[in-house]
Design a protein around this motif. Structure first.
Motif, PDB file in Angstrom:
ATOM      1  N   ILE A 124       0.836  -1.200   0.000  1.00  0.00           N
ATOM      2  CA  ILE A 124       0.000   0.000   0.000  1.00  0.00           C
ATOM      3  C   ILE A 124       0.866   1.242   0.000  1.00  0.00           C
ATOM      4  O   ILE A 124       0.635   2.195  -0.752  1.00  0.00           O
TER       5      ILE A 124
ATOM      6  N   LYS B 277       3.930   1.593  -1.000  1.00  0.00           N
ATOM      7  CA  LYS B 277       4.554   1.748  -2.315  1.00  0.00           C
ATOM      8  C   LYS B 277       3.556   2.342  -3.298  1.00  0.00           C
ATOM      9  O   LYS B 277       3.871   3.203  -4.093  1.00  0.00           O
ATOM     10  N   ARG B 278       2.342   1.819  -3.202  1.00  0.00           N
ATOM     11  CA  ARG B 278       1.335   2.246  -4.159  1.00  0.00           C
ATOM     12  C   ARG B 278       1.034   3.735  -4.005  1.00  0.00           C
ATOM     13  O   ARG B 278       0.901   4.455  -4.988  1.00  0.00           O
ATOM     14  N   PHE B 279       0.958   4.171  -2.762  1.00  0.00           N
ATOM     15  CA  PHE B 279       0.659   5.586  -2.572  1.00  0.00           C
ATOM     16  C   PHE B 279       1.774   6.468  -3.098  1.00  0.00           C
ATOM     17  O   PHE B 279       1.526   7.482  -3.745  1.00  0.00           O
TER      18      PHE B 279
END
Lengths: 528, 760
Positions: A302, A304-306
């Protein structure tokens, strides 16, 4: 034509066009067809000219491909090779499918731009109507000089309208709603779709690859929302969906961003420490924590995704404004890969260091930083707009000379007070001469605007601008130093003449008929 | 302006001065006059560095015999470069004012990685690789081989420096890292060795802590620096940890496995050399017998790895006979290695002291204390004799030898803890032997003893009296300076409750509580809506941040925050975080605004400043206590209690609060800057926590801002931000927090200034 070195992407033999056998060539820029036995193309279309392609239904005996052009014309190719006709056609179709969108965008963009310009500028629109619609000059000629002008303008004023950025929360706006019977409904708007495409080019690519033929649009988005790509906290369970590739691409993108490193040495955490402790020293073991639970893994996914999402949103916003004038972007072009940039680094580093040690309030007179004025033509700036005179440009030297002349004359000027009228006489003369005064009452000098009806006025205005535009075209050909320009001059002259005969004459006559008394001045204006 | 600091003419390169700068210089001068040590706390952004430099340079010029050198230690490379740039500014001012050419030599020194100009070597990414490669090109025997065999590659920059660089001293001036590299390129000299050579006669040296505090490096680099130097440790709030780190060793099973390979390589090499060149080994033996450890004037490039213990502990005698011959020594190492392996084969935690360990090793494998003490020394000699080029490969065995020497040298202040597995994963065997230093005063003691003045300074040193205690020294001055402000540009708020009145706290019992996490999320959400540009939020640990981010994501809080600002998050990977940081700044720069979620004690909290719009608000979620279950920490706390009479809780709170202060202090970097400091934990309201914040933050915490709800916080913040957004001109500051020379000289002002410094 074939002499031009074009890359031929696909050759299909035995293709009939107008009952003639021939060969179809798909090249990088255009599609062409030549009859058998001849070494030239009788049909050749630029991809940019093609609006769409149509194919014959599968059941049909004739296997055909039709190209519809923007002009409305169409060309039909019949694939006549019995055994491989279908395969040939599909090959051609697939290739076209890939190629056309690329060119379409280009063509559309130009059209759009032209359209926008016309809509935003009523004067231009009128001009367009006067000159192009009435076929005084061709549309191409009209735009040829306009677009160049506009592109310069654009780069100067950095576009009149700002690109709207992307909301960071666009994904949040797609709140799923339950539809009551064990399903979810997502609301997608074209804005959101555009945001998704802009932020995640990989999805866009998938869309372009899949949507018309493999999936319907609805199916595509359904799968998108089902994919783990959308729900990034779910760890990829290995099921193959079309978006697993997107995730991989994103990861690659992120990695390449990381590898590229940062330009600002003040935030480079890697080179922050001067001397790191060797492995094994130090009180805290920050060893590689191999034993991570699934939960932790998904948490870091998560995060990383943000980071990635924010970076992409930011990049999507910046992509448009390619030339922000801060030095950071200037240097970005110079420093290539991270390590070789050693030589280029110092300037930006110096700047950042200086910034970091600056105490603005301790220093005296460090006035607000000014932005350097960037002038394309400095003498235009210093002289202001000069009326377009075709015969004589006064150079700055001339102006200076004349100013000097006037100054000299003024200094020589001696008023002869004895020969001055008495002031009462002078004032009565002035009142008499001013509008409404004794002498002016019956005169023709009443403001033209009051005499002439507005429609004539506006027509006059239009004619004036149209003539100006034509003359601009005409004069822009000088100096005539290429045969092309010479040709253009001749053409423009004929254009001018035609304009004179089709537009000016009738107008002149009309006015002469109607306003005999006032026409002297108007004619003067019209005839320039 | 030119100042008169108690009779000393000080050139100050600005037209105005902050009152606290003047006060700081006064205190500093008293410290230097007394030839003693000092602890000075001054808020960040009040021009501490330039005050320090101005005064000490003036002192050096006035009393060149009293103070010969300034050694300025800072933490990070950018900090070091900043100091040098400030110094450059000062020197330019000197030249302008006095008109004479400046004869000062000042330079920065950094590791090879930052200074190497050799095209191949400098392209390596990691510092260790660069060091190793450099060694393989410059070691004395490599260069000797090069004489007989020109195809042997050497570093031409070092050769050139060695040939001519030493005779001609570097011209006086200010040399930053890049300047050194430029100079090196121009002359074809190695900038690293040039800098190392030049610090001996430079007037000012700027380098990192490690060059003084880590005995392994200090012995090489800083050994010959003059006693009459003034040493400054800037950003010194963490100095005790640096000291401890430099003397602690961890050994895992992997280390031991790699050691085994090292030992085998050593054995093979010895065997080979014995067959081809036995004389070499005999020569070494003879040398060792005579006790001429470094008799063959160790060339600077050879001393790659130095002794891990402090110089005064190194035995000045011949290496004992039992490990004199190469084979015997390798056998000795093998035995030691086997012993360690056996110790790691345990199923329960063991903690023991150095003497216990030594007794055990004697009983089990008959290894004496004496040869152990010489282990590092002997290994170094052997590696040199064997002409091993790639020293970096031998780091495990070096580590072991350092451990041996340390454990046998120090009987106090260290502890050995062997843990068979990590606490979190009791099923997976991962034995680690921690040899942990508990007493930071051991590493820093030689510095205090050797140099006449040592100044410890930082923006956050509160409570001041704890540093002299844990570092065991007697300062002559201890002072904390406030920040004189014309407008209160910092706004510390303590948020204790959510709007639902549930207490917010990161304490262990409630940290996973749903309501707490939600309230934290709401706080960030509300702040993101009202604070312009950048917000930095700090969490107490990385794991905690991960958990909170995940549950915020599930609750949709993050999505709502995204409507207001972009979100960037620190990760354990430094490169990734750097990228996130840069993007964060970009987003603040272009007006989008962003939030950076980060970790206290992380790299961001320690090294990155968030000036002006990069940080308009800092939110500290929770009290950043260190992980208290760690056995190493427990041992250290026990030691502190027994030796220095510091209670466990006092130390833990002190440690947490200095990190919290560090975090929130990142946002204020000057008087024209402004920022909110939000402490989101109700425990901050307690006197014992609040009292340990630096004075310049503490005095702005009013009773009305102690236990706020989120709504109240938002109201106060809005008010504050609106006020701060008004234009702030020099006239507003002048006479209050900014002085001209005339104002400075007035009696009244001097009276006021004397109150700025609070003596501890």
């Amino acid at each position: 034509m074939a002499a031009l070195s074009e890359e031929v992407l696909l050759v299909v033999k035995r293709v009939r066009q107008r009952k003639q056998d021939g060969t179809l060539y798909l090249m990088t820029e255009r599609i062409a067809w030549g009859p058998e036995g001849k070494d030239r193309f009788t049909v050749s279309h630029l991809y940019a000219d093609i609006r769409c392609q149509k194919i014959s239904p599968d059941g049909k005996s004739k296997i055909q491909l039709q190209l519809v052009l923007h002009t409305g014309e169409s060309t039909t190719f019949h694939f006549a090779n019995e055994s491989t006709a279908l395969k040939d056609r599909d090959a051609a179709k697939d290739l076209l499918q890939q190629l056309l969108p690329k060119f379409k965008k280009k063509a559309n963009k130009q059209l759009e731009e032209k359209n926008k310009m016309l809509q935003e500028d009523p004067v231009l629109f009128q001009l367009y109507k006067d000159l192009v619609v009435s076929q005084v000059i061709s549309a191409e000629e009209f735009w040829a000089s306009r677009l160049k002008l506009s592109s310069v303008e654009h780069s100067l004023s950095n576009n009149s309208k700002q690109e709207v950025g992307i909301s960071a929360a666009f994904l949040a706006d797609i709140r799923p709603q339950t539809d009551g019977c064990n399903g979810l409904k997502y609301n997608l708007t074209s804005d959101i779709i555009e945001s998704i495409f802009k932020t995640y080019p990989a999805v866009k690519q998938k869309y372009a690859e899949n949507v018309p033929h493999n999936l319907t649009e609805k199916e595509f988005w359904t799968r998108f929302f089902q994919s783990h790509y959308f729900h990034r906290d779910r760890i990829n369970t290995g099921q193959q969906d079309i978006f697993s590739e997107c995730a991989k691409q994103d990861e690659k993108g992120l990695k390449s961003m990381v590898v590229q490193g940062v330009k600002n040495p003040m935030v480079d955490l890697l080179s922050l420490e001067d001397k790191t402790l060797d492995e094994g020293y130090g009180s805290l073991t920050v060893g590689p924590n191999s034993s991570k639970t699934v939960k932790e893994n998904s948490n870091s996914a998560i995060i990383k995704r943000f980071n990635h999402h924010s970076a992409m949103v930011l990049a999507a916003g910046l992509r448009k404004v390619d030339a922000p004038s801060d030095q950071a972007s200037e240097t970005s072009s110079t420093d290539g890969n991270s390590r070789d940039s050693d030589f280029f680094q110092p300037p930006i580093k110096k700047v950042k260091l200086q910034e970091a040690i600056e105490y603005e309030d301790l220093q005296n007179g460090s006035g607000p930083k000014t932005i350097a004025l960037n002038l394309k033509k400095s003498d235009r700036y210093s002289h202001g707009p000069v009326p377009l005179q075709s015969h004589h440009y006064s150079t700055s030297q001339d102006i200076i000379n004349s100013v000097n002349c006037i100054q000299e004359e003024i200094s020589c000027y001696k008023p002869c007070l004895t020969r001055v009228m008495p002031s009462s006489a002078a004032s009565s003369a002035i009142t008499a001469l001013s509008p409404g005064g004794l002498l002016m009452q019956a005169g023709t000098q009443q403001a033209v605007s009051q005499l002439v009806p507005t429609d004539v006025q506006s027509e006059l205005k239009h004619l004036y601008t149209a003539a100006g535009e034509l003359l601009r075209h005409f004069w822009s050909c000088f100096p005539v130093n290429t045969p092309f320009l010479e040709e253009k001059v001749v053409k423009m002259r004929s254009n001018l003449e035609r304009f004179q005969s089709t537009k000016l004459r009738p107008f002149q006559e009309k006015i002469q008929r109607e306003y005999l008394s006032t026409n002297v001045r108007l004619l003067l204006l019209v005839n320039l | 302006m030119k100042l008169n600091i108690e009779g000393l003419l000080v050139y100050f390169p600005y037209d105005y001065i902050y009152p606290e700068q003047y006060s700081y210089m006064l205190e500093l001068k008293r410290t230097l006059d007394a030839k003693g040590h000092g602890v000075l706390e001054m808020p960040s952004g009040t021009g501490k560095t330039i005050s320090l430099l101005s005064l000490i340079v003036a002192y050096q010029k006035a009393y060149p015999l009293e103070v010969t050198k300034l050694i300025y230690c800072s933490r990070t490379v950018p900090e070091i470069e900043k100091v040098v740039e400030e110094l450059r500014k000062l020197m330019e001012f000197y030249t302008k004012e006095t008109g004479e050419k400046n004869n000062f030599l000042a330079l920065a020194l950094s590791s090879r990685k930052n200074l190497c100009i050799h095209p191949e070597v400098s392209s390596l990414r990691f510092g260790k690789e660069v060091d190793g490669k450099c060694h393989s090109l410059t070691a004395s025997y490599i260069r000797a081989q090069h004489h007989s065999n020109p195809s042997q590659p050497v570093c031409r920059f070092y050769e050139e420096f060695d040939a001519v660089g030493r005779q001609v001293p570097i011209p006086s001036g200010i040399y930053n890292l890049d300047d050194l590299k430029d100079f090196g390129r121009k002359k074809g000299w190695c900038p690293y060795y040039l800098a190392r050579y030049s610090i001996l006669h430079a007037n000012i040296v700027v380098y990192s802590y490690h060059y003084l505090l880590d005995p392994k490096i200090a012995d090489l680099v800083s050994k010959e620096l003059a006693k009459k130097s003034v040493v400054v440790f800037d950003e010194a709030h963490n100095i005790d940890n640096v000291c401890i780190d430099s003397m602690s060793v961890n050994i895992t099973r992997r280390t031991l496995d790699r050691c085994q390979t090292n030992v085998d390589t050593l054995q093979n090499t010895i065997q080979r050399i014995k067959e081809t060149d036995a004389a070499k080994l005999r020569e070494e033996y003879r040398r060792l017998v005579e006790g001429l450890k470094e008799a063959n004037v160790a060339r600077e490039t050879d001393i790659y790895l130095s002794n891990p213990v402090l110089p005064d502990e190194v035995l000045q005698e011949a290496i004992p006979g039992s490990i004199r011959t190469a084979e015997h020594f390798v056998g000795f190492l093998k035995r030691f290695l086997e012993y360690l392996k056996a110790r790691l084969r345990i199923h329960h935690v063991v903690q023991e002291s150095s003497p216990q360990f030594l007794k055990d090793i004697y009983e089990k494998v008959c290894i004496d204390r004496k040869p152990l003490r010489f282990c590092a020394e002997r290994l170094r000699s052997l590696l040199r004799t064997l002409e091993i080029a790639d020293i970096a490969d031998f780091s495990p065995i070096t580590l072991i030898s350092h451990f041996a020497t340390l454990v046998s040298t120090y009987s106090k202040g260290f502890t050995i803890i062997i843990e068979p597995f990590e606490d979190k994963t009791p099923t997976i065997a991962n034995p680690v032997l921690h040899f942990s230093c508990m007493d930071p005063s051991i590493a820093i003691k030689p510095v205090f003893e050797r140099f006449q003045s040592v100044v410890i300074t930082s923006g956050t040193l509160s409570p001041l009296d704890i540093y002299p205690r844990i570092l065991d020294f007697r300062p002559v001055t201890m002072a904390s300076f406030t920040m004189t402000l014309a407008r209160t540009c910092l706004c510390p708020l303590i948020v204790g409750r959510g709007n639902d009145q549930v207490a917010m706290s990161s304490k262990f019992e409630t940290r996973e509580d749903f309501a707490v996490i939600r309230n934290y999320g709401n706080l960030l959400l509300e702040m993101s809506a009202i604070v312009p540009d950048g917000i930095v939020a700090f969490f107490t640990s990385y794991v905690y941040m991960e958990n909170i981010v995940a549950s915020w994501y599930e609750q949709g809080i993050l999505e709502n925050i995204q409507r207001n600002k972009l979100i960037f998050i620190e990760t354990p990977d430094a490169a990734e975080t750097s990228m996130a940081l840069e993007k964060y700044q970009e987003a603040c720069e272009n007006g989008r605004g962003a939030i950076l979620l980060s970790v206290a004690r992380g790299k961001v909290s320690e090294g990155i400043d968030f000036v002006h719009h990069f940080g308009r608000a800092v939110i500290m979620f929770g009290v950043p206590y260190v992980y208290t279950q760690s056995r190493i920490l427990k041992a250290r706390l026990e030691y502190l209690r027994d030796q220095f009479q510091i209670r466990e809780n006092d130390f833990l709170t002190f440690d947490a609060m200095r990190h919290a202060a560090q975090c929130v202090g990142r946002a204020i970097r000057g008087k024209t800057d402004y920022g909110l400091m939000i402490f989101a934990d109700k425990r901050y309201a307690r006197a014992d926590k609040r009292g340990k914040l630096p004075r310049w933050i503490q005095e702005h915490i009013s009773d009305g801002s102690l236990n706020l709800t989120i709504d109240e916080t938002v109201q106060l913040s809005k008010h504050f931000l609106r006020q701060m957004a008004q234009p702030f001109r020099r006239e507003d500051q002048l006479g209050l927090s900014l002085l001209t020379l005339e104002q400075l000289q007035s009696e009244e002002m001097l009276e006021k200034i004397s109150q700025i410094a609070q003596q501890a």
